[in-house]
Scaffold this motif. Structure first.
Motif, PDB file in Angstrom:
ATOM      1  N   ASN A  64       0.824  -1.214   0.000  1.00 50.85           N
ATOM      2  CA  ASN A  64       0.000   0.000   0.000  1.00 50.85           C
ATOM      3  C   ASN A  64       0.857   1.264   0.000  1.00 50.85           C
ATOM      4  OD1 ASN A  64      -2.458  -1.593   0.391  1.00 50.85           O
ATOM      5  ND2 ASN A  64      -1.567  -2.015   2.412  1.00 50.85           N
ATOM      6  N   ILE A  65       0.510   2.201  -0.867  1.00 52.75           N
ATOM      7  CA  ILE A  65       1.260   3.460  -0.926  1.00 52.75           C
ATOM      8  C   ILE A  65       0.749   4.463   0.094  1.00 52.75           C
ATOM      9  CG2 ILE A  65       1.906   3.215  -3.359  1.00 52.75           C
ATOM     10  CD1 ILE A  65      -0.315   5.379  -3.948  1.00 52.75           C
ATOM     11  N   SER A  66      -0.376   4.165   0.736  1.00 49.46           N
ATOM     12  CA  SER A  66      -0.980   5.068   1.728  1.00 49.46           C
ATOM     13  C   SER A  66      -2.084   4.276   2.408  1.00 49.46           C
ATOM     14  CB  SER A  66      -1.599   6.283   1.022  1.00 49.46           C
ATOM     15  OG  SER A  66      -2.655   5.846   0.166  1.00 49.46           O
ATOM     16  N   GLN A  67      -2.586   4.816   3.499  1.00 49.96           N
ATOM     17  CA  GLN A  67      -3.715   4.114   4.119  1.00 49.96           C
ATOM     18  C   GLN A  67      -4.923   4.138   3.182  1.00 49.96           C
ATOM     19  OE1 GLN A  67      -4.799   4.941   8.187  1.00 49.96           O
ATOM     20  NE2 GLN A  67      -6.483   3.468   8.064  1.00 49.96           N
ATOM     21  N   GLN A  68      -5.079   5.245   2.462  1.00 48.74           N
ATOM     22  CA  GLN A  68      -6.192   5.339   1.510  1.00 48.74           C
ATOM     23  C   GLN A  68      -6.120   4.218   0.467  1.00 48.74           C
ATOM     24  OE1 GLN A  68      -6.189   8.222  -1.810  1.00 48.74           O
ATOM     25  NE2 GLN A  68      -7.812   9.255  -0.671  1.00 48.74           N
ATOM     26  N   TYR A  79       4.933   3.618   3.360  1.00 48.74           N
ATOM     27  CA  TYR A  79       4.790   5.071   3.460  1.00 48.74           C
ATOM     28  C   TYR A  79       5.117   5.622   4.841  1.00 48.74           C
ATOM     29  CZ  TYR A  79       0.179   3.571   5.174  1.00 48.74           C
ATOM     30  OH  TYR A  79      -0.824   2.940   5.862  1.00 48.74           O
ATOM     31  N   THR A  80       5.400   4.739   5.852  1.00 42.24           N
ATOM     32  CA  THR A  80       5.801   5.218   7.177  1.00 42.24           C
ATOM     33  C   THR A  80       7.237   4.756   7.459  1.00 42.24           C
ATOM     34  OG1 THR A  80       5.179   3.238   8.422  1.00 42.24           O
ATOM     35  CG2 THR A  80       3.416   4.871   8.005  1.00 42.24           C
ATOM     36  N   GLU A  81       7.842   5.366   8.485  1.00 41.45           N
ATOM     37  CA  GLU A  81       9.215   4.980   8.857  1.00 41.45           C
ATOM     38  C   GLU A  81       9.271   3.533   9.333  1.00 41.45           C
ATOM     39  OE1 GLU A  81      12.042   6.605   8.105  1.00 41.45           O
ATOM     40  OE2 GLU A  81      10.557   7.831   7.060  1.00 41.45           O
ATOM     41  N   ALA A  82       8.246   3.104  10.075  1.00 42.94           N
ATOM     42  CA  ALA A  82       8.229   1.711  10.565  1.00 42.94           C
ATOM     43  C   ALA A  82       8.187   0.742   9.382  1.00 42.94           C
ATOM     44  CB  ALA A  82       7.024   1.484  11.470  1.00 42.94           C
ATOM     45  N   HIS A 164       5.904   9.611  -2.900  1.00 41.96           N
ATOM     46  CA  HIS A 164       6.389   9.393  -1.533  1.00 41.96           C
ATOM     47  C   HIS A 164       6.688   7.907  -1.294  1.00 41.96           C
ATOM     48  CE1 HIS A 164       6.796   9.664   2.795  1.00 41.96           C
ATOM     49  NE2 HIS A 164       5.859   8.741   2.925  1.00 41.96           N
ATOM     50  N   ALA A 165       5.767   7.044  -1.713  1.00 46.59           N
ATOM     51  CA  ALA A 165       5.981   5.600  -1.514  1.00 46.59           C
ATOM     52  C   ALA A 165       7.210   5.133  -2.295  1.00 46.59           C
ATOM     53  CB  ALA A 165       4.742   4.824  -1.949  1.00 46.59           C
ATOM     54  N   ARG A 171      14.566   4.210  -0.053  1.00 44.43           N
ATOM     55  CA  ARG A 171      15.292   4.224   1.230  1.00 44.43           C
ATOM     56  C   ARG A 171      15.332   2.855   1.879  1.00 44.43           C
ATOM     57  NH1 ARG A 171      13.418   6.985   5.285  1.00 44.43           N
ATOM     58  NH2 ARG A 171      11.461   7.670   4.368  1.00 44.43           N
ATOM     59  N   ALA A 172      14.321   2.040   1.606  1.00 45.06           N
ATOM     60  CA  ALA A 172      14.289   0.691   2.192  1.00 45.06           C
ATOM     61  C   ALA A 172      15.310  -0.242   1.532  1.00 45.06           C
ATOM     62  CB  ALA A 172      12.892   0.102   2.065  1.00 45.06           C
ATOM     63  N   GLY A 173      15.864   0.173   0.397  1.00 48.55           N
ATOM     64  CA  GLY A 173      16.920  -0.629  -0.237  1.00 48.55           C
ATOM     65  C   GLY A 173      16.438  -1.578  -1.309  1.00 48.55           C
ATOM     66  N   PHE A 174      15.202  -1.390  -1.780  1.00 46.82           N
ATOM     67  CA  PHE A 174      14.751  -2.201  -2.914  1.00 46.82           C
ATOM     68  C   PHE A 174      15.625  -1.918  -4.141  1.00 46.82           C
ATOM     69  CE2 PHE A 174      10.681  -2.318  -0.532  1.00 46.82           C
ATOM     70  CZ  PHE A 174      10.319  -3.653  -0.713  1.00 46.82           C
ATOM     71  N   ASP A 175      15.547  -2.820  -5.140  1.00 48.19           N
ATOM     72  CA  ASP A 175      16.278  -2.620  -6.396  1.00 48.19           C
ATOM     73  C   ASP A 175      15.493  -1.819  -7.416  1.00 48.19           C
ATOM     74  OD1 ASP A 175      18.741  -4.318  -5.978  1.00 48.19           O
ATOM     75  OD2 ASP A 175      17.167  -5.755  -5.484  1.00 48.19           O
ATOM     76  N   GLY A 176      14.216  -1.605  -7.130  1.00 47.35           N
ATOM     77  CA  GLY A 176      13.368  -0.868  -8.059  1.00 47.35           C
ATOM     78  C   GLY A 176      11.925  -0.991  -7.602  1.00 47.35           C
ATOM     79  N   VAL A 177      11.020  -0.573  -8.459  1.00 45.72           N
ATOM     80  CA  VAL A 177       9.591  -0.655  -8.122  1.00 45.72           C
ATOM     81  C   VAL A 177       8.779  -1.084  -9.342  1.00 45.72           C
ATOM     82  CG1 VAL A 177       9.570   1.045  -6.231  1.00 45.72           C
ATOM     83  CG2 VAL A 177       9.252   1.811  -8.594  1.00 45.72           C
TER      84      VAL A 177
END
Ligand code: 8OZ
Length: 366
Positions: A64-68, A79-82, A164-165, A171-177
């Motif tokens: 999910n890119i957001s709660q919405q 989308y959150t630091e956690a 944002h997502a 930042r999480a270190g993925f190789d892409g999206v």
């Protein structure tokens, strides 16, 4: 292991955009609903992905890119630091095992339910048209509701959710999206002339219906660069009460607009998602493939034999396997060595803990 199998380039390295893959087998995105706390992955999720790192590429479960954007209980977000911290565990574990993993960016649109939304808000969509079906909520299956149409003023904020997502995934270190524009979720709700009845610049003509997904792609590319971004489509799938009346026209237009962006890949669900491949007489995925200049990732009901044939005939560059990866963490090795596949337990597909998740053994241990 037959010579036909060993000689196939299915098992040979392949460069997808800027991402070097060890082979052409992709672990498809698989929703498992095992992120009950803060919608954030844990060590258990990292272990699940690590076990499957011999895939040439792992596409994360829809995230999910957001709660919405959330429409299913216990699915993770980005989308959150956690959530970033949780996905870091996953990306590090996969990388340590020499695998590659990209994050699938997901907004379900009208396939949500107020109980999954902030303050019980209505789900959003292109238009206020209720889908037939039910949502998987924390208190079981609930009928879908009539969504609220996004206002024109809200569109920049929606695109910002994707940007944002995408930045969080980096930042999480993925190789892409991978942008999830398939299976009847929000972006396809805009693409479809059935679910999109808007009269502003995001509805009506093909150009207008395609506007949002192209703007979202630009936003995501602005974060990652085009060589680490792909997109998923399911032009003929009825998943989540979706229908498009002239998919070849719409997706040919998308090809024309996406080609100059030079994305890393385009991912096609060939047929009914998770179901029959031959549901749309007259629609040719090979014709659509010929319109895209990027890497073509094929998905839906492939067997090893079909994958070998696809490479032999060059009808796809990369082949996805979904459900077989659930009970066969070492699917690539099993294919190479001719080891019979284990069958998954449908009772442990969604929700729960390690059972039916990280306890499927590899044929040779590990
Ligand atoms: C199965 C169950 C829940 C979600 C999709 C993300 O269809 C999904 C999904 C599939 O793309």
């Amino acid at each position: 292991m037959s010579t036909e199998t060993t000689q196939s380039d299915l098992f040979k390295p392949f460069k997808m955009g800027a991402i070097q893959l060890a082979n052409r087998i992709v672990m498809a995105p698989l929703t498992r609903s095992r992120s009950p706390i803060n919608d954030a992955p844990t060590e258990m999720n990292a272990e699940y992905y690590r076990q499957r790192a011999s895939a040439g590429l792992i596409i994360s479960e829809a995230t999910n890119i957001s709660q919405q954007g959330k429409g299913y209980a216990f699915t993770p977000g980005i989308y959150t630091e956690a959530q970033v911290a949780g996905w870091k565990l996953v990306a590090e574990a996969v990388h340590k095992a020499n695998g590659k993993i990209i994050c699938q960016l997901w907004h379900v649109g009208r396939i949500s339910h107020p109980s999954l939304q902030k303050d019980n808000a209505l789900p959003v969509s292109a238009s206020a048209i209720k889908p037939v079906g039910q949502s998987f909520t924390e208190s079981g299956m609930k009928d879908h509701v009539t969504p609220r149409a996004l206002t024109l003023e809200e569109i920049p904020g929606l695109i910002e959710q994707y940007r944002h997502a995408a930045a969080c995934a980096k930042r999480a270190g993925f190789d892409g999206v991978e942008i999830h524009s398939a299976n009847g979720y929000l972006l396809q709700q805009f693409l479809s002339d059935v679910t999109n009845q808007r009269t502003d610049q995001y509805g009506g003509s093909i150009e207008n219906r395609c506007r949002l997904v192209l703007e979202v792609t630009q936003a995501v590319v602005s974060v990652w660069g085009s060589e680490r971004v792909g997109i998923r489509f399911s032009p003929v799938s009825p998943a989540n009460d979706m229908k498009e009346t002239s998919p070849m026209k719409t997706y040919s237009y998308l090809a024309e607009k996406l080609n100059p962006m030079k994305l890393a890949f385009v991912h096609l669900v060939e047929g009914s998602t998770g179901g029959p491949r031959d549901i749309a007489p007259g629609f040719s995925f090979q014709e659509l493939k010929s319109k895209f200049t990027t890497v073509y990732m094929a998905n839906n009901g492939y067997t090893l034999e079909m994958a070998l044939a696809a490479r032999e005939k060059n009808t796809a560059d990369l082949i996805c396997f979904g459900r077989p990866f659930i009970a066969n963490p070492d699917l690539v090795e099993r294919f190479k060595e001719g080891i019979p596949l284990a069958q998954l337990d449908p009772k442990t597909l969604y929700g729960g803990g390690a059972e039916g998740y990280t306890d499927y053994p590899a044929a040779h241990g590990k």
